[in-house]
Design a protein around this motif. Structure first.
Motif, mmCIF file in Angstrom:
data_model
loop_
_atom_site.group_PDB
_atom_site.id
_atom_site.type_symbol
_atom_site.label_atom_id
_atom_site.label_comp_id
_atom_site.label_asym_id
_atom_site.label_seq_id
_atom_site.Cartn_x
_atom_site.Cartn_y
_atom_site.Cartn_z
ATOM 1 N N TYR A 1 0.815 -1.188 0.108
ATOM 2 C CA TYR A 1 -0.185 -0.069 -0.276
ATOM 3 C C TYR A 1 0.881 1.319 0.084
ATOM 4 O O TYR A 1 0.374 2.387 -0.266
ATOM 5 C CB TYR A 1 -0.810 -0.011 1.256
ATOM 6 C CG TYR A 1 -2.360 0.586 1.028
ATOM 7 C CD1 TYR A 1 -3.143 0.074 0.226
ATOM 8 C CD2 TYR A 1 -2.568 1.750 1.726
ATOM 9 C CE1 TYR A 1 -4.456 0.698 -0.076
ATOM 10 C CE2 TYR A 1 -3.871 2.277 1.428
ATOM 11 C CZ TYR A 1 -4.709 2.041 0.576
ATOM 12 O OH TYR A 1 -5.955 2.098 0.495
ATOM 13 N N SER A 2 2.313 1.281 0.326
ATOM 14 C CA SER A 2 3.156 2.227 0.556
ATOM 15 C C SER A 2 3.397 2.937 -0.961
ATOM 16 O O SER A 2 3.716 4.039 -0.907
ATOM 17 C CB SER A 2 4.403 1.869 1.096
ATOM 18 O OG SER A 2 5.033 0.928 0.191
ATOM 19 N N ILE B 1 1.054 3.556 -3.041
ATOM 20 C CA ILE B 1 -0.170 4.712 -3.405
ATOM 21 C C ILE B 1 0.431 6.026 -3.130
ATOM 22 O O ILE B 1 0.420 6.984 -4.068
ATOM 23 C CB ILE B 1 -1.415 4.175 -2.553
ATOM 24 C CG1 ILE B 1 -2.023 3.109 -3.076
ATOM 25 C CG2 ILE B 1 -2.357 5.478 -2.478
ATOM 26 C CD1 ILE B 1 -3.207 2.558 -2.608
ATOM 27 N N PRO B 2 0.813 6.421 -1.726
ATOM 28 C CA PRO B 2 1.293 7.585 -1.662
ATOM 29 C C PRO B 2 2.543 8.107 -2.499
ATOM 30 O O PRO B 2 2.655 9.207 -2.837
ATOM 31 C CB PRO B 2 1.652 7.754 -0.239
ATOM 32 C CG PRO B 2 2.018 6.511 0.299
ATOM 33 C CD PRO B 2 0.974 5.459 -0.503
ATOM 34 N N ALA C 1 1.159 8.996 -5.878
ATOM 35 C CA ALA C 1 0.409 10.363 -5.809
ATOM 36 C C ALA C 1 1.357 11.213 -5.898
ATOM 37 O O ALA C 1 0.971 12.401 -6.602
ATOM 38 C CB ALA C 1 -0.629 10.475 -4.443
ATOM 39 N N MET C 2 2.462 11.178 -5.200
ATOM 40 C CA MET C 2 3.630 12.334 -5.243
ATOM 41 C C MET C 2 3.872 12.560 -6.648
ATOM 42 O O MET C 2 3.967 13.498 -7.067
ATOM 43 C CB MET C 2 4.862 12.005 -4.292
ATOM 44 C CG MET C 2 4.374 11.898 -2.912
ATOM 45 S SD MET C 2 5.768 11.408 -1.804
ATOM 46 C CE MET C 2 7.037 11.880 -2.446
ATOM 47 N N PHE D 1 -3.618 4.349 -8.816
ATOM 48 C CA PHE D 1 -3.420 3.774 -7.453
ATOM 49 C C PHE D 1 -3.397 2.160 -7.896
ATOM 50 O O PHE D 1 -2.829 1.361 -7.401
ATOM 51 C CB PHE D 1 -4.576 3.907 -6.636
ATOM 52 C CG PHE D 1 -4.553 5.611 -6.102
ATOM 53 C CD1 PHE D 1 -3.137 6.217 -6.114
ATOM 54 C CD2 PHE D 1 -5.376 6.244 -5.388
ATOM 55 C CE1 PHE D 1 -3.315 7.582 -5.734
ATOM 56 C CE2 PHE D 1 -5.327 7.631 -5.214
ATOM 57 C CZ PHE D 1 -4.158 8.252 -5.153
#
Length: 632
Positions: free
Chosen positions: A94-95, A97-98, A101-102, A127
């Motif tokens: 899941y890491s 995803i951020p 997004a960046m 995502f």
């Protein structure tokens, strides 16, 4: 130039001012436009601005994204959990995803593109693709672990080497697939470019960061025995659901009024009652049941005969007209009750909306004061330790800080109550929060007394009493009966001819019903006369009361408006400047704590008095607007 045209929407006149946007995003332009409208444009009473077009579509799409994005993230996490049967490894993947997004944000900024709905859709697609690299790496790390590789470090290094090419290919295929969209300039490019830019930028950054960050996270998590059972999974899901259900959006006062009028359950129930009374108007011409009589036996002679009779009773036409008048006034009264329910709902929504803004303004004032009091406590402690003051100064500051905290908690409680009531009135599943608008309502124009909705209701009640009296008087009129008879008379007639049962004889019946015992009707008529007289006097009395209330409300509104304008033109600014100056003087040591406290209390009292005056002004204005014409 063109022909003059008056456009209407929702029974209101509409004036459309349109313009195109180039080089900026729609939301920031509308935001700047709202600010200029507040400061530079004062609309006449009854006029308001609604921002539509692309901005309205953007707001509607954003509300849908508030649902789609959390649901997508939650579904991704659930699928990861089922794929690896581990919350720990699901969080590691899941890491990505951020990180992705960046990359999407940096790509938009690099190409000087504002955030749009297509970009938001691109983030959802991003995502889903971004976690593929994590799945590939974690699956290989687990396979190396099951194959018996010696150490955790070797498992990660060997797995990363074996899956480097698949990871790069996964990112490259998706990025190259979106490249034509990112570079397009044809029709639909304004939708394609932001979406493709987000996906390509997010995948490029996420791919390289995932190759470094994800193995490190795997070593950290797998190297420690961290228990993540089903209970922790439920906690994470609850956090997701809490964030999802508590997503709040701001709403303007006019939009809140429109939403309440559309969704409020109490108002909907009142509208169904109006429809019920409307359907009853068709019962004005209800006739009694048609009577059918059949007789079989020795009715005329020794022979068997049968008789068929059909009869129908009916009243004079003016009786049905009187009944129709009663039902028509009932329907009109129900419509006015519905209109008054709308007025009451609008008034309640405005009241709760402004209560929240009132609490918000008080909260801003006390938050600023809390910051100053926190710093003042530190200064008081230092002065006490240096021997420049005694314990009384620090004790007074501590007590004052406690009072500020108590006020903040009280305001927070008032805001929660206002929001809860606000949601009930709006009747919407969406969590709405009043937007930070002008705390003061605008003064409407004078209204006509004859159009007052409450007065119209008294007038309708008077007309209803007159219609009921007329209907009751119509019951003194006779009723009529019309019938038809078909029979057999078996036997010999005067002409010595035998008539069998198959021979039929016919007759027509006409009758009149006269009310001979009308004592009950007389009593009802006298009662309705008194009721009509009562309705007429109530109407006259209501005219006087409403006229008096109008003058009192208008006098109070104009007086409070004068006070508010006086505060707004100079007093508030001077009080704010005096408070800042007093704080600087205190920090510089030019005034002591007692002097600062006196100035602080005076300034707080000034702001509080202004807010209370605005609250009283709004309350009178809301009550005043309730007297506006139903037709407005």
């Amino acid at each position: 130039d063109g022909p003059n045209q008056i456009q209407r929407e929702d029974a209101k006149r509409r004036i459309v001012v349109g313009f195109n946007v180039r080089g900026r995003d729609v939301q920031s332009i509308v935001h700047d436009l709202k600010e200029k409208m507040k400061t530079s444009v004062k609309l006449p009473t009854g006029y308001y601005v609604h921002y539509g077009g692309s901005f309205e579509n953007l707001e509607a799409a954003k509300s849908r994204l508030f649902i789609a994005v959390p649901v997508s993230l939650l579904l991704i996490f659930i699928l990861l959990f089922f794929a690896f049967n581990s919350v720990k490894q699901g969080l590691i993947i899941y890491s990505a995803i951020p990180l992705s997004a960046m990359g999407g944000v940096f790509a938009l900024a690099l190409r000087d593109m504002p955030f749009s709905i297509s970009a938001g859709i691109g983030f959802i697609a991003l995502f889903g693709v971004a976690v593929l690299n994590g799945i590939v790496l974690i699956a290989e790390f687990n396979r190396q672990k099951e194959s018996g590789t010696a150490s955790l470090k070797e498992q990660v290094l060997l797995g990363a080497q074996l899956r480097l090419r698949p990871v790069l290919m996964t990112a490259a295929v998706a990025s190259l697939g979106f490249l034509p969209m990112a570079l397009s300039n044809g029709a639909g490019a304004e939708v394609q470019r932001p979406l493709a830019t987000v996906v390509i930028g997010g995948l490029l950054l996420a791919t390289f960061l995932t190759l470094f960050v994800l193995p490190i996270l795997y070593v950290l998590f797998e190297g420690k025995k961290i228990k993540m059972n089903a209970a922790m999974m439920m906690v994470i899901l609850m956090l997701f659901s809490t964030h999802f259900t508590q997503a709040q959006q701001r709403i303007s006062l006019q939009a809140a009024l429109d939403t309440a009028l559309k969704n409020n359950e109490g108002l909907s129930a009142e509208s169904y009652r109006v429809q019920s009374v409307q359907k009853l108007q068709k019962t004005a011409f209800t006739l009694p049941n048609t009577e059918v009589l059949f007789v079989n036996g020795q009715t005329q002679s020794f022979y068997q005969d049968d008789i068929w009779e059909f009869s129908q009773r009916f009243a004079l036409p003016n009786v049905y007209a009187a009944q129709k008048s009663v039902l028509k006034n009932d329907y009109k009264l129900a419509q006015q009750d519905f209109a008054l329910a709308k007025f009451n709902l609008r008034a309640e929504v405005q009241k709760v909306y402004l209560q929240y803004l009132y609490a918000l303004e008080r909260e801003k004032m006390y938050v600023k004061l809390e910051q100053q009091m926190s710093e003042l406590l530190k200064i008081a402690q230092l002065r006490l330790e240096a021997g420049e003051s005694n314990i009384l100064e620090k004790s007074a500051a501590t007590q004052q800080m406690a009072e500020v905290i108590r006020q903040l908690q009280q305001i927070k409680w008032e805001k929660e109550i206002s929001l809860t009531r606000f949601q009930v009135l709006l009747g919407s599943d969406q969590q709405w929060v009043p937007s930070d608008e002008n705390l003061r309502l605008q003064i409407p124009e004078q209204w006509a007394l004859e159009n007052n909705p409450w007065l119209l209701k008294y007038e309708t009640q008077r007309n209803l009493s007159a219609a009921r009296l007329k209907s009751e008087r119509s019951k003194f009129l006779p009723e009529f009966m019309l019938g038809y008879q078909n029979m057999s008379i078996s036997g010999f007639g005067n002409n010595e001819q035998f008539y069998p049962r198959s021979a039929r004889f016919q007759a027509v019946q006409i009758g009149v019903g006269m009310p001979l015992f009308f004592g009950s009707n007389l009593a009802k008529t006298k009662a309705l006369k008194y009721e009509l007289k009562s309705s007429e006097l109530n109407y006259i009395y209501a005219q006087k009361i409403i006229n008096q209330q109008q003058k009192q409300l208008w006098s109070g509104i104009t007086s409070l408006d004068t006070v508010c304008v006086y505060y707004e033109k100079g007093v508030l600014k001077e009080a704010d400047a005096a408070q800042d100056a007093a704080w600087k003087q205190f920090k510089q040591g030019n005034i002591n704590y007692i002097e600062w406290m006196l100035l602080y209390r005076q300034n707080i009292q000034t702001f509080t008095s202004y807010l209370e005056t605005v609250q009283q002004y709004n309350a009178l204005l809301i009550q005043y607007q309730n007297f506006q014409s139903i037709t407005q």
